[in-house]
Design a protein around this motif. Structure first.
Motif: not given
Length: 147
Positions: A16-21, A23-24, A52, A56, A114
């Motif tokens: 989840a951190t990978y996917a959220a990062a 999108v940043v 990503a 997921l 990033h």
């Protein structure tokens, strides 16, 4: 009883951190839209937006293995393969020259770090997949308790 909840939960959080990062750069200020596409697509075999998706899928697999909806050994095997692929593709991208490109794309200071956040999340996913596989006995055989 071996605790398999913790390693799988760490893997879910890492994915989840990978996917959220990932999108940043799209939602944070300071990076033009065209620059984000260049940042993600110019280096490496595949950029983080595509990786990503694999992260997921690994999130779903680890969650299913943790909840018992999938056989733990199958979940561990799939998570190991996906964790390795996500880490390899992210490392290829992160070390592939994107660092020299960051300064010309934006003045946002966070953009310089990033790629390392993405790589750390990928390594967390791989590490938790290894931990999960070890916890259920896929990587090494646990000795039988003496009766």
């Amino acid at each position: 009883m071996v605790d398999v909840q913790t390693p799988a939960s760490v893997g879910v959080v890492s994915a989840a951190t990978y996917a959220a990062a990932m999108v940043v750069p799209y939602v944070a200020g300071g990076v033009p839209g065209g620059a984000v596409e260049t940042y993600y697509t110019e280096f490496g075999i595949v950029g983080p937006p595509y990786v990503a998706v694999l992260a997921l899928v690994c999130l779903v697999v680890l969650g299913a293995g943790r909840a018992g909806r999938t056989a733990p050994d199958v979940a561990a095997g799939v998570a190991l393969v996906l964790g390795f692929v996500v880490t390899l593709l992210t490392a290829t991208w992160a070390f592939g020259g994107v660092g020299e490109l960051v300064g010309s794309l934006s003045t946002a200071a966070w953009l310089a770090y990033h790629r390392w956040v993405l790589l750390a999340a990928a390594l967390g996913l791989l590490g938790s997949s290894l931990w999960f596989a070890d916890a259920i006995g896929v990587l090494r055989v646990r000795p039988e308790p003496a009766s």
